[in-house]
Design an enzyme around this catalytic site. Structure first.
Site, mmCIF file in Angstrom:
data_model
loop_
_atom_site.group_PDB
_atom_site.id
_atom_site.type_symbol
_atom_site.label_atom_id
_atom_site.label_comp_id
_atom_site.label_asym_id
_atom_site.label_seq_id
_atom_site.Cartn_x
_atom_site.Cartn_y
_atom_site.Cartn_z
ATOM 1 N N CYS A 197 0.832 -1.213 0.000
ATOM 2 C CA CYS A 197 0.000 0.000 0.000
ATOM 3 C C CYS A 197 0.864 1.261 0.000
ATOM 4 C CB CYS A 197 -0.968 0.006 1.174
ATOM 5 S SG CYS A 197 -0.188 -0.365 2.739
HETATM 6 O O1 LIG Z 1 2.610 -5.425 3.540
HETATM 7 C C1 LIG Z 1 1.859 -5.481 2.547
HETATM 8 O O2 LIG Z 1 2.279 -5.505 1.388
HETATM 9 C C2 LIG Z 1 0.355 -5.526 2.782
HETATM 10 C C3 LIG Z 1 -0.102 -4.378 3.503
HETATM 11 SE SE1 LIG Z 1 -0.315 -2.830 2.423
#
Ligand SMILES: O=C(O)CC[SeH]
Length: 421
Positions: free
Chosen positions: A364
């Site tokens: 994210c």
């Molecule tokens: O850590 C990740 O990629 C998932 C949460 Se945005």
């Protein structure tokens, strides 16, 4: 090699979803056969999810995912605080939040008899944005005060004593993720729960609620809400080969407040006609975790450890394993690694790898202009090492022969990049 970002649907989960889409399309609230068929699937799924985290089905609320579950907990805590203040005969005048928002108790000398209290939250500096950004919003709007506890740079963990030291008379919720998505470090949530419960009641005669975002832990390590001692626990389906919905464990549903209103679905806590097929899929993903968690955990740990051993053999002093601390436990599937040297930024290395896909940190954050991971910096990784980090997160099907391909790919790329300097 980015299973912490998301995972594919397990084939059995896909089959359950497909079947439910075809045969359980009725409105679960309809009391005739078509609706009842859907309702039965939902209740079966609720039982599987409850079994996965060792609670009763009535303690599970289905949501759209981890972000919604986390938001529900934080907004509920606001409501719980005001409910407590409005019923607690304490001699202080607790003004409603709207009359407090312009006043910052931390900066004003309030007279004893008119303390304008806002709820106080305690969290860490390594949480997911669906915790941190909500709390920042509460602060910006004057709705709450927040303490962000720094994790130790020697362990990547927050300690229970830090939580106890941060408690205030108006603390309403402590939220600490069960395992971090970038380092994999497991946080001492059970220890925090044991100490928090007795301390807050003895010192402040109030209940301080405890939440953990277990999104990254479920499906990788056993998760038992009673052993953890939490009041709320976030479940995210797409992290454990399930669909893109989620659930929330609530120890006492009376402590939960809806964040939107509508029909009576999910006992009114989460209205909206249920996404039957995805809920059925989440139930199957949970059932598979219940049946196979030890096998999953062992397989991931063996392959992850083989990956780290192989990287250290190939790169020796040119590689740094981040997130591995002598006094902390880590998720069995997560390897955060940096290749040391100028020009070996993580995003540049990954851009040239041909045989696998991975990330430099949380998915994210991938839209943001590349800056090194704040989680790694907070966890004690030096800036020049953090900027060279890549996150490799093993999946259930990752094999040692996959690792051989990946390590050879990395070896070729890093050597080429060094030669180009
Ligand atoms: O850590 C990740 O990629 C998932 C949460 Se945005």
């Amino acid at each position: 090699m980015d299973s912490n970002a998301t995972t594919p649907l397990d084939p059995e989960v896909l089959q359950v979803i497909t079947s439910a889409l075809e045969t359980a399309w009725g409105n679960p609230s309809s009391n005739y056969e078509t609706g009842v068929k859907a309702k039965v699937l939902i209740n079966e799924a609720r039982t599987h999810v409850a079994t996965m985290v060792r609670c009763k089905p009535e303690n599970i609320i289905f949501t759209s995912g981890g972000t919604e579950s986390n938001n529900m907990v934080l907004y509920s805590a606001l409501q719980m605080f005001w409910e407590q203040q409005n019923t607690q005969a304490t001699g202080h005048t607790y003004l409603h939040r709207n009359s407090c928002s312009h006043r910052n108790v931390e900066n004003e000398n309030e007279t004893e008899d008119r303390i304008c209290m806002r709820p106080h939250f305690i969290t860490t500096n390594i949480e997911h944005d669906s915790i941190t950004k909500v709390l920042r919003h509460f602060q910006t709007e004057g709705l709450a005060d927040v303490t962000y506890l720094p994790v130790s740079k020697m362990s990547g963990r927050v300690e229970a004593i830090q939580v106890l030291d941060a408690l205030r008379p108006n603390t309403i919720l402590v939220t600490v993720m069960l395992a971090n998505n970038e380092t994999g470090v497991i946080q001492p949530v059970g220890e925090i729960a044991r100490k928090l419960s007795t301390y807050s009641r003895s010192k402040f005669h109030t209940k301080v609620f405890l939440h953990t975002d277990a999104s990254q832990a479920i499906g990788k390590i056993p998760v038992d809400v009673h052993k953890l001692g939490v009041d709320f626990l976030t479940i995210t389906g797409h992290k454990f080969y399930g669909p893109r919905i989620g659930a929330l464990y609530v120890s006492n549903p009376d402590d939960l407040f809806p964040i939107f209103y509508g029909g009576g679905q999910e006992r009114g806590y989460r209205p909206g006609t249920e996404n039957t097929a995805m809920i059925a899929g989440l139930g199957k993903a949970a059932e598979l975790v219940v049946l196979n968690i030890e096998q999953y955990q062992d397989q991931m740990r063996v392959v992850r450890d083989y990956l780290e051993d192989s990287l250290q053999k190939q790169f020796q002093l040119r590689v740094m394993i981040n997130g591995r601390y002598p006094t902390s436990e880590r998720l069995p599937n997560t390897c955060n690694v940096s290749f040391l040297g100028e020009g070996l930024q993580g995003n540049k290395v990954l851009a040239r790898c041909r045989y696998f896909q991975a990330s430099v940190g949380a998915a994210c954050h991938s839209h943001m202009k590349y800056v090194c991971s704040q989680v790694l910096l907070a966890s004690g990784v030096p800036p020049d090492v953090a900027s060279n980090a890549i996150r490799l997160s093993i999946g259930r099907s990752t094999t040692k022969s996959d690792i051989d391909v990946i390590v050879n790919d990395l070896k070729a790329i890093v050597n080429l990049m060094l030669a180009e300097k």
